[in-house]
Enzyme design. Sequence first.
Site, PDB file in Angstrom:
ATOM      1  CE1 TYR A  44     -16.337  -1.536  14.001  1.00  0.00           C
ATOM      2  CE2 TYR A  44     -15.674   0.072  15.633  1.00  0.00           C
ATOM      3  CZ  TYR A  44     -16.167  -0.233  14.377  1.00  0.00           C
ATOM      4  OH  TYR A  44     -16.485   0.789  13.505  1.00  0.00           O
ATOM      5  CG  HIS A  64     -21.957  -0.052  12.097  1.00  0.00           C
ATOM      6  ND1 HIS A  64     -21.246  -0.875  12.924  1.00  0.00           N
ATOM      7  CD2 HIS A  64     -21.027   0.518  11.302  1.00  0.00           C
ATOM      8  CE1 HIS A  64     -19.968  -0.800  12.641  1.00  0.00           C
ATOM      9  NE2 HIS A  64     -19.805   0.041  11.658  1.00  0.00           N
ATOM     10  CB  SER A  99     -11.285   4.433   6.747  1.00  0.00           C
ATOM     11  OG  SER A  99     -11.809   3.306   7.401  1.00  0.00           O
ATOM     12  N   PRO A 100     -10.007   7.849   7.727  1.00  0.00           N
ATOM     13  CG  PRO A 100      -9.405   9.351   9.429  1.00  0.00           C
ATOM     14  CD  PRO A 100     -10.157   8.070   9.185  1.00  0.00           C
ATOM     15  CG  LEU A 101      -5.014   8.058   8.889  1.00  0.00           C
ATOM     16  CD1 LEU A 101      -4.291   7.492  10.106  1.00  0.00           C
ATOM     17  CD2 LEU A 101      -4.275   9.284   8.349  1.00  0.00           C
ATOM     18  N   GLY A 102      -7.262   6.022   5.021  1.00  0.00           N
ATOM     19  CA  GLY A 102      -7.380   4.936   4.051  1.00  0.00           C
ATOM     20  C   GLY A 102      -6.971   3.603   4.648  1.00  0.00           C
ATOM     21  NE  ARG A 103     -11.278  -0.074   5.403  1.00  0.00           N
ATOM     22  CZ  ARG A 103     -12.143   0.702   4.781  1.00  0.00           C
ATOM     23  NH1 ARG A 103     -11.716   1.560   3.872  1.00  0.00           N
ATOM     24  NH2 ARG A 103     -13.431   0.641   5.041  1.00  0.00           N
ATOM     25  N   GLY A 104      -4.770   3.059   6.745  1.00  0.00           N
ATOM     26  CA  GLY A 104      -3.311   3.009   6.896  1.00  0.00           C
ATOM     27  C   GLY A 104      -2.583   3.123   5.570  1.00  0.00           C
ATOM     28  CG  PHE A 105      -3.053   1.987   0.776  1.00  0.00           C
ATOM     29  CD1 PHE A 105      -2.411   0.758   0.636  1.00  0.00           C
ATOM     30  CD2 PHE A 105      -3.147   2.811  -0.334  1.00  0.00           C
ATOM     31  CE1 PHE A 105      -1.875   0.377  -0.592  1.00  0.00           C
ATOM     32  CE2 PHE A 105      -2.609   2.438  -1.565  1.00  0.00           C
ATOM     33  CZ  PHE A 105      -1.969   1.215  -1.690  1.00  0.00           C
TER      34      PHE A 105
HETATM   35  N1  LIG Z   1     -18.812   3.315  10.470  1.00  0.00           N
HETATM   36  C1  LIG Z   1     -18.108   2.408   9.853  1.00  0.00           C
HETATM   37  O1  LIG Z   1     -18.637   1.632   9.043  1.00  0.00           O
HETATM   38  C2  LIG Z   1     -16.645   2.276  10.119  1.00  0.00           C
HETATM   39  C3  LIG Z   1     -15.824   1.516   9.263  1.00  0.00           C
HETATM   40  C4  LIG Z   1     -14.458   1.455   9.529  1.00  0.00           C
HETATM   41  C5  LIG Z   1     -13.932   2.129  10.619  1.00  0.00           C
HETATM   42  N2  LIG Z   1     -14.743   2.842  11.450  1.00  0.00           N
HETATM   43  C6  LIG Z   1     -14.216   3.582  12.604  1.00  0.00           C
HETATM   44  O2  LIG Z   1     -13.257   4.514  12.123  1.00  0.00           O
HETATM   45  C7  LIG Z   1     -12.030   4.349  12.804  1.00  0.00           C
HETATM   46  C8  LIG Z   1     -10.871   4.713  11.894  1.00  0.00           C
HETATM   47  O3  LIG Z   1     -10.902   3.984  10.686  1.00  0.00           O
HETATM   48  P1  LIG Z   1      -9.861   2.829  10.372  1.00  0.00           P
HETATM   49  O4  LIG Z   1      -9.214   2.388  11.624  1.00  0.00           O
HETATM   50  O5  LIG Z   1     -10.598   1.871   9.520  1.00  0.00           O
HETATM   51  O6  LIG Z   1      -8.795   3.478   9.400  1.00  0.00           O
HETATM   52  P2  LIG Z   1      -7.762   4.691   9.450  1.00  0.00           P
HETATM   53  O7  LIG Z   1      -8.002   5.519  10.621  1.00  0.00           O
HETATM   54  O8  LIG Z   1      -7.817   5.285   8.106  1.00  0.00           O
HETATM   55  O9  LIG Z   1      -6.368   3.916   9.565  1.00  0.00           O
HETATM   56  C9  LIG Z   1      -6.040   3.121  10.650  1.00  0.00           C
HETATM   57  C10 LIG Z   1      -4.751   2.398  10.323  1.00  0.00           C
HETATM   58  O10 LIG Z   1      -3.704   3.351  10.139  1.00  0.00           O
HETATM   59  C11 LIG Z   1      -2.629   3.115  11.051  1.00  0.00           C
HETATM   60  N3  LIG Z   1      -2.171   4.438  11.511  1.00  0.00           N
HETATM   61  C12 LIG Z   1      -2.825   5.298  12.310  1.00  0.00           C
HETATM   62  N4  LIG Z   1      -2.110   6.433  12.470  1.00  0.00           N
HETATM   63  C13 LIG Z   1      -0.980   6.281  11.742  1.00  0.00           C
HETATM   64  C14 LIG Z   1       0.127   7.091  11.505  1.00  0.00           C
HETATM   65  N5  LIG Z   1       0.239   8.316  12.044  1.00  0.00           N
HETATM   66  N6  LIG Z   1       1.123   6.599  10.716  1.00  0.00           N
HETATM   67  C15 LIG Z   1       1.037   5.382  10.163  1.00  0.00           C
HETATM   68  N7  LIG Z   1      -0.005   4.560  10.339  1.00  0.00           N
HETATM   69  C16 LIG Z   1      -1.021   5.008  11.121  1.00  0.00           C
HETATM   70  C17 LIG Z   1      -3.223   2.269  12.164  1.00  0.00           C
HETATM   71  O11 LIG Z   1      -2.264   1.394  12.701  1.00  0.00           O
HETATM   72  P3  LIG Z   1      -1.910   1.373  14.282  1.00  0.00           P
HETATM   73  O12 LIG Z   1      -3.190   1.102  15.007  1.00  0.00           O
HETATM   74  O13 LIG Z   1      -0.941   0.270  14.367  1.00  0.00           O
HETATM   75  O14 LIG Z   1      -1.347   2.733  14.559  1.00  0.00           O
HETATM   76  C18 LIG Z   1      -4.298   1.467  11.415  1.00  0.00           C
HETATM   77  O15 LIG Z   1      -3.729   0.330  10.811  1.00  0.00           O
HETATM   78  C19 LIG Z   1     -12.052   2.900  13.275  1.00  0.00           C
HETATM   79  O16 LIG Z   1     -11.180   2.678  14.364  1.00  0.00           O
HETATM   80  C20 LIG Z   1     -13.505   2.716  13.635  1.00  0.00           C
HETATM   81  O17 LIG Z   1     -13.747   3.212  14.948  1.00  0.00           O
HETATM   82  C21 LIG Z   1     -16.086   2.929  11.192  1.00  0.00           C
END
Ligand SMILES: NC(=O)c1ccc[n+]([C@@H]2O[C@H](COP(=O)([O-])OP(=O)(O)OC[C@H]3O[C@@H](n4cnc5c(N)ncnc54)[C@H](OP(=O)(O)O)[C@@H]3O)[C@@H](O)[C@H]2O)c1
Length: 337
Positions: free
Chosen positions: A61, A130, A209-215
């Site tokens: 990262y 990873h 990515s429990p929030l579908g990356r924000g989607f």
């Molecule tokens: N092992 C792997 O291969 C792998 C792959 C991907 C991710 N990860 C890890 O998993 C973590 C989480 O996954 P992710 O970041 O990909 O996706 P996510 O948690 O599904 O979504 C993150 C996105 O949602 C937004 N968000 C968060 N809370 C919100 C809310 N309450 N309302 C509206 N938007 C919201 C964030 O924006 P803001 O930051 O602007 O709030 C960001 O753009 C990462 O940070 C990383 O540490 C691991």
Amino acid sequence: MQQHLLPTVPLGRGGRLIGAQGLGCMGMSEFYGPTDTAEALATLDAALEAGVTLFDTADIYGSGANEELIGPFVRANRDRVVLATKFAIERRAEDPRYRAVRNDPEYIRSAVDASLKRLGVDEIDLYYMHRRDPAVPLAESVGAMAELVQAGKVRELGLSEVTGAELREAYAVHPIAALQSEWSVFSRDVERTAVPAAAELGVTFVPYSPLGRGFLTGSFAAAETLSEGDYRRYHPQFSGANAAANAALVEPIRAIAAERGLTPAQVALAWVHQRAAVHGLTVVPIPGTRKRTRLAENTAAATVELTGAELALLEPISGQVTGDRYADMSSTSAARE
Ligand SMILES: NC(=O)c1ccc[n+]([C@@H]2O[C@H](COP(=O)([O-])OP(=O)(O)OC[C@H]3O[C@@H](n4cnc5c(N)ncnc54)[C@H](OP(=O)(O)O)[C@@H]3O)[C@@H](O)[C@H]2O)c1
């Protein structure tokens, strides 16, 4: 005494108790558009106060920048933070697009030392592989990781994006505390083999990515609206015709949120917690955010209970999603099942 607002769950079989939701730190350094560093650092502190203990980073990262960013926070709160980082995806400074999956023991030994140095700590609490390179026997990689435990560089082992069979094979070499893979209302392929294996072995599941990356939160509905350099611009589910079709699938999440006085993010997170309970599995989702307001919103979701009727509305969504969860699926567990 420390007050836990989040409920606690064990990390691995009989392991130490950690907050039932963690914090994904990835977006603080790369992938999801411009960041306000001061707000991101304030979010780390707010998370700790809210009962978050698991903080998730990886060596890739920001090519190490994310480990360097959270290092001072981790050191200042060493006894309260469970620090998770990862190795296996090699990058090269001279070629920003270069990626190679490395699982060989020599690489693992050098990667852990580099992470420890960037983080400025003596020990990583949870060290994940990873991605899996099937060309390297799993016993060799996990064996090398186990040596890191014996050397006191790593406390617990984790894997990411492995199949149920691979998780069992690894566990036979050394106990695995956590499996981190994508799991959300949109992405449920892990429920085929990885989730049942984790439940059987007592491995804590860490949905990324429990929030579908924000989607799923409705914060964006199409890749084109995202800033230049945002990695989600190239995500198959958010691009072209897929975006409109998939945005329509978020509607039931919005409707439940409106009806219940929740936010869509809270409904999406509550779904992961409750889906895990159906499988008899301990989960610690790691929603990523760089903002204190969203942290508070997400933390509150850990104790939301969706009704059977609400869960039924969400149940068919993943089967209707168009587009893969990665542009290149070759390194995912789904590709090896
Ligand atoms: N092992 C792997 O291969 C792998 C792959 C991907 C991710 N990860 C890890 O998993 C973590 C989480 O996954 P992710 O970041 O990909 O996706 P996510 O948690 O599904 O979504 C993150 C996105 O949602 C937004 N968000 C968060 N809370 C919100 C809310 N309450 N309302 C509206 N938007 C919201 C964030 O924006 P803001 O930051 O602007 O709030 C960001 O753009 C990462 O940070 C990383 O540490 C691991």
